[in-house]
Write a protein that holds these residues in place. Structure first.
Motif, PDB file in Angstrom:
ATOM      1  N   MET A 210       0.726  -1.102   0.113  1.00 37.08           N
ATOM      2  CA  MET A 210       0.014   0.077   0.062  1.00 37.08           C
ATOM      3  C   MET A 210       0.864   1.202  -0.015  1.00 37.08           C
ATOM      4  SD  MET A 210      -2.780   1.385   2.901  1.00 37.08           S
ATOM      5  CE  MET A 210      -1.356   1.609   4.187  1.00 37.08           C
ATOM      6  N   GLU A 211       2.044   1.388   0.760  1.00 36.15           N
ATOM      7  CA  GLU A 211       2.650   2.592   0.808  1.00 36.15           C
ATOM      8  C   GLU A 211       3.725   2.541  -0.539  1.00 36.15           C
ATOM      9  OE1 GLU A 211       2.535   4.840   3.102  1.00 36.15           O
ATOM     10  OE2 GLU A 211       1.005   3.745   4.464  1.00 36.15           O
ATOM     11  N   TYR A 212       4.020   1.574  -0.910  1.00 36.40           N
ATOM     12  CA  TYR A 212       4.449   1.685  -2.283  1.00 36.40           C
ATOM     13  C   TYR A 212       3.778   2.360  -3.518  1.00 36.40           C
ATOM     14  CZ  TYR A 212       7.027   0.690  -6.455  1.00 36.40           C
ATOM     15  OH  TYR A 212       7.762   0.893  -7.853  1.00 36.40           O
ATOM     16  N   PHE A 213       2.363   1.897  -3.439  1.00 36.02           N
ATOM     17  CA  PHE A 213       1.365   2.244  -4.200  1.00 36.02           C
ATOM     18  C   PHE A 213       1.259   3.917  -3.943  1.00 36.02           C
ATOM     19  CE2 PHE A 213      -3.148   3.243  -5.149  1.00 36.02           C
ATOM     20  CZ  PHE A 213      -3.254   3.205  -6.338  1.00 36.02           C
ATOM     21  N   LEU A 214       1.033   4.285  -2.752  1.00 37.39           N
ATOM     22  CA  LEU A 214       0.637   5.715  -2.363  1.00 37.39           C
ATOM     23  C   LEU A 214       2.035   6.574  -2.695  1.00 37.39           C
ATOM     24  CD1 LEU A 214      -1.541   5.223   0.607  1.00 37.39           C
ATOM     25  CD2 LEU A 214      -2.213   5.830  -1.898  1.00 37.39           C
ATOM     26  N   GLU A 215       3.203   5.952  -2.563  1.00 31.38           N
ATOM     27  CA  GLU A 215       4.328   6.737  -2.711  1.00 31.38           C
ATOM     28  C   GLU A 215       4.649   6.883  -4.055  1.00 31.38           C
ATOM     29  OE1 GLU A 215       8.889   7.175  -0.993  1.00 31.38           O
ATOM     30  OE2 GLU A 215       7.516   5.694  -0.255  1.00 31.38           O
ATOM     31  N   HIS A 216       4.465   5.855  -4.947  1.00 31.88           N
ATOM     32  CA  HIS A 216       5.278   5.813  -6.382  1.00 31.88           C
ATOM     33  C   HIS A 216       4.352   5.976  -7.367  1.00 31.88           C
ATOM     34  CE1 HIS A 216       9.136   4.977  -4.502  1.00 31.88           C
ATOM     35  NE2 HIS A 216       8.637   4.141  -3.667  1.00 31.88           N
ATOM     36  N   ILE A 217       3.015   5.423  -7.072  1.00 31.65           N
ATOM     37  CA  ILE A 217       1.887   5.400  -8.224  1.00 31.65           C
ATOM     38  C   ILE A 217       1.010   6.445  -8.064  1.00 31.65           C
ATOM     39  CG2 ILE A 217       0.362   3.692  -9.429  1.00 31.65           C
ATOM     40  CD1 ILE A 217       3.575   2.947  -9.399  1.00 31.65           C
TER      41      ILE A 217
ATOM     42  N   LYS B 194      -1.753   5.179 -18.069  1.00 29.42           N
ATOM     43  CA  LYS B 194      -0.810   5.013 -19.035  1.00 29.42           C
ATOM     44  C   LYS B 194       0.692   4.902 -18.837  1.00 29.42           C
ATOM     45  CE  LYS B 194      -3.542   7.446 -22.665  1.00 29.42           C
ATOM     46  NZ  LYS B 194      -3.910   8.761 -23.341  1.00 29.42           N
ATOM     47  N   LYS B 195       0.979   5.674 -17.684  1.00 27.51           N
ATOM     48  CA  LYS B 195       2.326   5.635 -17.223  1.00 27.51           C
ATOM     49  C   LYS B 195       2.439   4.162 -16.394  1.00 27.51           C
ATOM     50  CE  LYS B 195       2.926  10.284 -15.710  1.00 27.51           C
ATOM     51  NZ  LYS B 195       3.012  11.365 -14.924  1.00 27.51           N
ATOM     52  N   PHE B 196       1.454   3.632 -15.665  1.00 26.12           N
ATOM     53  CA  PHE B 196       1.458   2.513 -14.906  1.00 26.12           C
ATOM     54  C   PHE B 196       0.590   1.490 -15.252  1.00 26.12           C
ATOM     55  CE2 PHE B 196       2.937   6.374 -12.374  1.00 26.12           C
ATOM     56  CZ  PHE B 196       4.364   5.957 -12.198  1.00 26.12           C
ATOM     57  N   PRO B 197       0.444   0.997 -16.445  1.00 24.28           N
ATOM     58  CA  PRO B 197      -0.666   0.039 -16.669  1.00 24.28           C
ATOM     59  C   PRO B 197      -0.914  -1.111 -15.865  1.00 24.28           C
ATOM     60  CG  PRO B 197       1.113  -0.271 -18.316  1.00 24.28           C
ATOM     61  CD  PRO B 197       1.468   1.019 -17.439  1.00 24.28           C
ATOM     62  N   GLU B 198       0.218  -1.695 -14.983  1.00 24.56           N
ATOM     63  CA  GLU B 198       0.062  -2.959 -14.345  1.00 24.56           C
ATOM     64  C   GLU B 198      -0.758  -2.352 -13.090  1.00 24.56           C
ATOM     65  OE1 GLU B 198       4.066  -0.993 -13.303  1.00 24.56           O
ATOM     66  OE2 GLU B 198       2.787  -0.963 -15.008  1.00 24.56           O
ATOM     67  N   TRP B 199      -0.761  -1.085 -12.947  1.00 24.89           N
ATOM     68  CA  TRP B 199      -1.367  -0.588 -11.675  1.00 24.89           C
ATOM     69  C   TRP B 199      -3.005  -0.100 -12.104  1.00 24.89           C
ATOM     70  CZ3 TRP B 199       0.299  -1.539  -6.751  1.00 24.89           C
ATOM     71  CH2 TRP B 199       1.510  -1.853  -6.549  1.00 24.89           C
ATOM     72  N   GLU B 200      -3.522  -0.660 -13.279  1.00 29.74           N
ATOM     73  CA  GLU B 200      -4.703   0.038 -13.547  1.00 29.74           C
ATOM     74  C   GLU B 200      -5.757  -0.090 -12.639  1.00 29.74           C
ATOM     75  OE1 GLU B 200      -7.659   0.491 -17.215  1.00 29.74           O
ATOM     76  OE2 GLU B 200      -6.078  -0.793 -17.725  1.00 29.74           O
ATOM     77  N   LYS B 201      -5.862  -1.331 -12.205  1.00 29.58           N
ATOM     78  CA  LYS B 201      -7.378  -1.549 -11.328  1.00 29.58           C
ATOM     79  C   LYS B 201      -7.241  -0.760 -10.192  1.00 29.58           C
ATOM     80  CE  LYS B 201      -9.245  -5.516  -8.801  1.00 29.58           C
ATOM     81  NZ  LYS B 201      -9.143  -6.824  -8.357  1.00 29.58           N
TER      82      LYS B 201
END
Length: 206
Positions: free
Chosen positions: A33-40, A64-71
């Protein structure tokens, strides 16, 4: 100079908003979660929606920048209301007490124009401001840009040196000070009424 106006930021002062309120249950993994909120879905991205970019455009840019995190990115604004956990009761209580005084009350908030109506509709204390609220997403300006304070001052014909500005963000506090406002920075343990009294608000009338 006598204080006539009290200006509230909302997030972190009157409202408890945090994306972790949703993503803790979503990820069930604090490190991820912290990775997602800090970097994505970082603050720098979210703040552009507060500046006036649409939620749909902001989401598409990041996907478009992070398609693997689309959901996860699409879940961000779809579940925004979960992130708005509640009001901050001790500070809202101060606002309610100030309502029946001679002080003029204003709001100056960094908030998306698309999500702010939900807060207006679901938290009655916003009515205390009687519409005297400047929203960054509407103005296409965002704190700490000094221009958004000038919008407030000019729209409502008030003076900085007769006003107290309350915010939790140190950069916003420093800018407000430089513009001539008295300021109060809010922390988790701040006694807002005591801080107002320290800078000259007549709490005997509150």
């Amino acid at each position: 100079m006598k204080i006539k106006n009290i200006i509230f930021d909302f997030g972190g002062v009157l409202m408890d908003w945090n994306p972790r309120y949703y993503f803790q249950d979503y990820f069930k993994d604090d490190e991820k979660m912290e990775y997602f909120l800090e970097h994505i879905a970082q603050d720098e991205w979210n703040i552009e929606q507060d500046r006036g970019r649409s939620l749909a455009e902001g989401t598409d840019i990041q996907v478009k920048k992070f398609p693997e995190w689309e959901k996860e990115l699409r879940a961000y604004y779809d579940n925004w209301t979960v992130m708005l956990k509640s009001d901050i009761p001790q500070n809202v209580d101060v606002l309610r007490k100030l309502k029946n005084t001679d002080y003029h009350l204003f709001g100056l908030t960094n908030w998306s124009e698309e999500t702010f109506p939900y807060a207006l509709e679901n938290y009655d204390f916003f009515q205390i401001f009687e519409g005297k609220i400047v929203v960054s997403g509407t103005e296409k300006l965002i704190k700490p840009d000094p221009e958004i304070w000038h919008v407030l001052l000019e729209r409502y014909n008030i003076k900085a040196d007769e006003s107290v500005f309350i915010d939790d963000n140190p950069k916003n506090i420093e800018m407000a000070k430089s513009l001539g406002f008295k300021t109060i920075q809010v922390f988790l343990d701040t006694n807002l009424m005591q801080e107002l009294k320290k800078i000259g608000v007549d709490v005997e009338t509150v």
